[in-house]
Write a protein that holds these residues in place. Structure first.
Motif, mmCIF file in Angstrom:
data_model
loop_
_atom_site.group_PDB
_atom_site.id
_atom_site.type_symbol
_atom_site.label_atom_id
_atom_site.label_comp_id
_atom_site.label_asym_id
_atom_site.label_seq_id
_atom_site.Cartn_x
_atom_site.Cartn_y
_atom_site.Cartn_z
ATOM 1 N N LEU A 1 0.510 -1.232 0.169
ATOM 2 C CA LEU A 1 -0.012 0.076 -0.007
ATOM 3 C C LEU A 1 0.655 0.716 -0.259
ATOM 4 O O LEU A 1 0.367 1.791 -0.571
ATOM 5 N N GLY A 2 1.990 1.534 0.806
ATOM 6 C CA GLY A 2 2.367 2.199 1.261
ATOM 7 C C GLY A 2 3.702 2.148 -0.715
ATOM 8 O O GLY A 2 3.561 3.756 -0.877
ATOM 9 N N GLY A 3 3.728 1.577 -1.170
ATOM 10 C CA GLY A 3 4.233 1.384 -3.240
ATOM 11 C C GLY A 3 3.220 2.256 -3.624
ATOM 12 O O GLY A 3 3.024 2.922 -4.668
ATOM 13 N N CYS A 4 1.999 1.617 -3.463
ATOM 14 C CA CYS A 4 0.962 2.516 -4.376
ATOM 15 C C CYS A 4 1.072 3.928 -3.725
ATOM 16 O O CYS A 4 0.924 4.201 -5.025
ATOM 17 N N GLY A 5 1.001 4.168 -2.561
ATOM 18 C CA GLY A 5 0.673 5.443 -2.862
ATOM 19 C C GLY A 5 2.015 6.346 -3.149
ATOM 20 O O GLY A 5 1.874 7.666 -3.241
ATOM 21 N N ILE A 6 2.988 6.107 -3.617
ATOM 22 C CA ILE A 6 3.913 6.722 -3.466
ATOM 23 C C ILE A 6 4.160 6.801 -5.046
ATOM 24 O O ILE A 6 4.496 7.382 -5.771
ATOM 25 N N LEU A 7 3.864 5.408 -5.522
ATOM 26 C CA LEU A 7 3.635 5.134 -7.302
ATOM 27 C C LEU A 7 2.706 6.286 -7.527
ATOM 28 O O LEU A 7 2.388 7.131 -8.462
ATOM 29 N N GLY A 8 1.752 7.037 -6.593
ATOM 30 C CA GLY A 8 -0.019 8.057 -7.027
ATOM 31 C C GLY A 8 0.866 9.451 -6.943
ATOM 32 O O GLY A 8 -0.228 10.220 -8.118
ATOM 33 N N ILE B 1 2.753 9.403 -10.275
ATOM 34 C CA ILE B 1 2.249 10.267 -11.412
ATOM 35 C C ILE B 1 1.957 11.837 -11.118
ATOM 36 O O ILE B 1 1.759 11.958 -12.426
ATOM 37 N N TRP B 2 0.761 11.229 -10.085
ATOM 38 C CA TRP B 2 0.573 13.575 -10.182
ATOM 39 C C TRP B 2 1.312 14.041 -10.576
ATOM 40 O O TRP B 2 1.460 14.896 -11.438
ATOM 41 N N LEU B 3 2.760 13.994 -9.986
ATOM 42 C CA LEU B 3 3.986 14.803 -9.718
ATOM 43 C C LEU B 3 4.045 15.253 -11.385
ATOM 44 O O LEU B 3 4.405 16.438 -11.856
ATOM 45 N N ALA B 4 3.814 13.860 -12.417
ATOM 46 C CA ALA B 4 4.165 13.413 -13.618
ATOM 47 C C ALA B 4 3.130 14.164 -14.299
ATOM 48 O O ALA B 4 3.314 15.559 -15.327
ATOM 49 N N VAL B 5 1.815 14.499 -14.006
ATOM 50 C CA VAL B 5 1.176 14.798 -14.806
ATOM 51 C C VAL B 5 0.742 16.524 -14.905
ATOM 52 O O VAL B 5 0.532 17.194 -15.706
ATOM 53 N N THR B 6 0.834 16.938 -13.579
ATOM 54 C CA THR B 6 0.406 17.957 -13.170
ATOM 55 C C THR B 6 1.439 18.763 -13.269
ATOM 56 O O THR B 6 1.584 20.018 -13.331
ATOM 57 N N SER C 1 22.719 16.805 -16.866
ATOM 58 C CA SER C 1 23.575 15.394 -17.381
ATOM 59 C C SER C 1 22.628 14.412 -17.393
ATOM 60 O O SER C 1 22.813 13.074 -17.911
ATOM 61 N N PHE C 2 21.485 14.332 -16.457
ATOM 62 C CA PHE C 2 20.586 13.288 -15.830
ATOM 63 C C PHE C 2 19.099 14.101 -16.192
ATOM 64 O O PHE C 2 18.405 14.141 -14.763
ATOM 65 N N PRO C 3 18.251 14.657 -17.231
ATOM 66 C CA PRO C 3 17.290 14.844 -17.202
ATOM 67 C C PRO C 3 15.751 13.743 -16.997
ATOM 68 O O PRO C 3 15.413 14.441 -16.226
ATOM 69 N N SER C 4 16.349 12.713 -17.000
ATOM 70 C CA SER C 4 15.565 11.420 -16.567
ATOM 71 C C SER C 4 15.622 11.347 -14.996
ATOM 72 O O SER C 4 14.434 11.307 -14.509
ATOM 73 N N LEU C 5 16.582 12.476 -14.156
ATOM 74 C CA LEU C 5 16.302 12.443 -12.779
ATOM 75 C C LEU C 5 15.270 12.793 -11.926
ATOM 76 O O LEU C 5 15.504 14.289 -11.451
ATOM 77 N N SER C 6 13.877 13.235 -12.446
ATOM 78 C CA SER C 6 13.414 14.295 -11.833
ATOM 79 C C SER C 6 12.426 13.397 -10.622
ATOM 80 O O SER C 6 13.230 12.446 -10.667
ATOM 81 N N ALA C 7 12.103 14.809 -9.548
ATOM 82 C CA ALA C 7 11.135 13.390 -8.203
ATOM 83 C C ALA C 7 10.116 12.966 -8.985
ATOM 84 O O ALA C 7 9.925 11.758 -7.802
ATOM 85 N N ALA C 8 9.422 13.461 -9.976
ATOM 86 C CA ALA C 8 8.390 12.077 -10.171
ATOM 87 C C ALA C 8 9.057 10.812 -10.576
ATOM 88 O O ALA C 8 8.132 9.922 -10.484
ATOM 89 N N ASN C 9 9.762 10.982 -11.505
ATOM 90 C CA ASN C 9 10.448 9.037 -12.078
ATOM 91 C C ASN C 9 11.116 8.423 -10.765
ATOM 92 O O ASN C 9 10.793 7.508 -10.404
ATOM 93 N N LEU C 10 11.516 9.400 -9.734
ATOM 94 C CA LEU C 10 12.042 8.531 -8.948
ATOM 95 C C LEU C 10 10.931 8.268 -7.940
ATOM 96 O O LEU C 10 11.018 7.331 -7.926
ATOM 97 N N LEU C 11 9.302 9.113 -7.965
ATOM 98 C CA LEU C 11 8.949 8.635 -7.508
ATOM 99 C C LEU C 11 8.306 7.193 -7.935
ATOM 100 O O LEU C 11 8.110 6.470 -7.369
ATOM 101 N N ILE C 12 8.152 6.932 -9.363
ATOM 102 C CA ILE C 12 7.592 6.241 -9.891
ATOM 103 C C ILE C 12 8.252 4.829 -10.035
ATOM 104 O O ILE C 12 7.732 3.618 -9.512
ATOM 105 N N VAL C 13 9.037 4.967 -10.299
ATOM 106 C CA VAL C 13 10.083 3.948 -10.194
ATOM 107 C C VAL C 13 10.777 3.151 -8.510
ATOM 108 O O VAL C 13 10.086 1.665 -8.797
#
Length: 259
Positions: free
Chosen positions: A43-50, A53-58, A68-80
């Protein structure tokens, strides 16, 4: 003599039955504890993923400060992180309910790898703090040149929020922005009092504090909170490892005594 053998045999069978019953009761207790633990983990994982995704969308690639690491965003880190936690939690849940040795061992190995990787990262961070400091500042200064450009809304938003909230300007000095604009100018988020194109005014109307040092000081001031969070994360993982190995041993015991 025959009676003695029969008595001994009966006593051995009774002892074996008691052992089997004890092993089974222990297994059931650990089984449900581990299931609840992994359900919360999942459930904790679901929350982090949620949240990711919310950060990535909004917010787009919010907090992407590195060029140097454009994919290293807060949204991507939380999704992974969220996805990985969900997978581990799911494997643990199924392993507990099914009393499956293979899944329990897989859960233990995955969690152990994550724990050791985190430990390695923390050790390397403290060993190479100075080198990381220099590299981070150099990389952030490079990233300033992407501010306000197409496709870099995440980086632009991140810098605007940091400079406004921390009352700072630039990475090591407000003059960092002069190289970006090729003139004596800073973004409007550097202004003491925000107004449109206030970044074109005199340096007396801008924040003077360097953002890198300001954020670093803020982190040091909140080191206790960061430490408590890190300690809680480590304890949860150690608890998960203990549950998994204890249950694995109980399944082996139950198989041995109740065979």
């Amino acid at each position: 003599g025959a009676r003695r053998v029969a008595g001994t045999s009966g006593c051995g069978a009774e002892t074996q039955l008691k052992r089997c019953s004890m092993a089974h009761n222990c297994l059931q207790c650990i089984k449900y504890l581990m299931f609840v633990f992994n359900l919360l983990f999942w459930l904790g994982g679901c929350g982090i993923l949620g949240v990711g995704i919310w950060l990535a969308v909004t917010q787009g690639n919010f907090a992407t400060l590195s060029s140097s690491f454009p994919s290293l965003s807060a949204a991507n880190l939380l999704i992974v992180t969220g996805t990985f936690v969900m997978i581990i939690g799911f494997v643990g849940c199924i392993g507990a309910i099914k009393e499956n040795k293979c899944l329990l061992l897989s859960f233990f190995i995955m969690l152990l790898i994550v724990f050791l990787l985190e430990l390695t990262v923390v050790i390397l961070f403290f060993v190479y703090t100075d080198k990381i400091d220099k590299y981070a500042q150099r990389d952030l200064k490079k990233g300033l040149h992407l501010y306000g450009t197409d496709g870099n809304i995440g980086l632009t938003n991140a810098w605007s929020i940091i400079q406004t909230d921390f009352r700072c300007c630039g990475v090591s000095n407000y003059t960092d922005w002069f190289e970006v604009y090729n003139t004596t100018r800073v973004p409007d988020s550097c202004c003491l009092e925000f107004s449109e194109n206030c970044g074109l005014h005199s340096p007396g109307t801008w924040w003077k504090a360097p953002c890198y040092e300001t954020v670093k000081i803020w982190l040091q001031e909140n080191l206790l909170a960061v430490g408590i969070f890190g300690l809680c994360t480590a304890l949860v993982q150690i608890l998960g490892l203990t549950f998994a190995m204890t249950m694995y041993c109980q399944v082996v015991k139950a198989d041995t005594y109740c065979a």
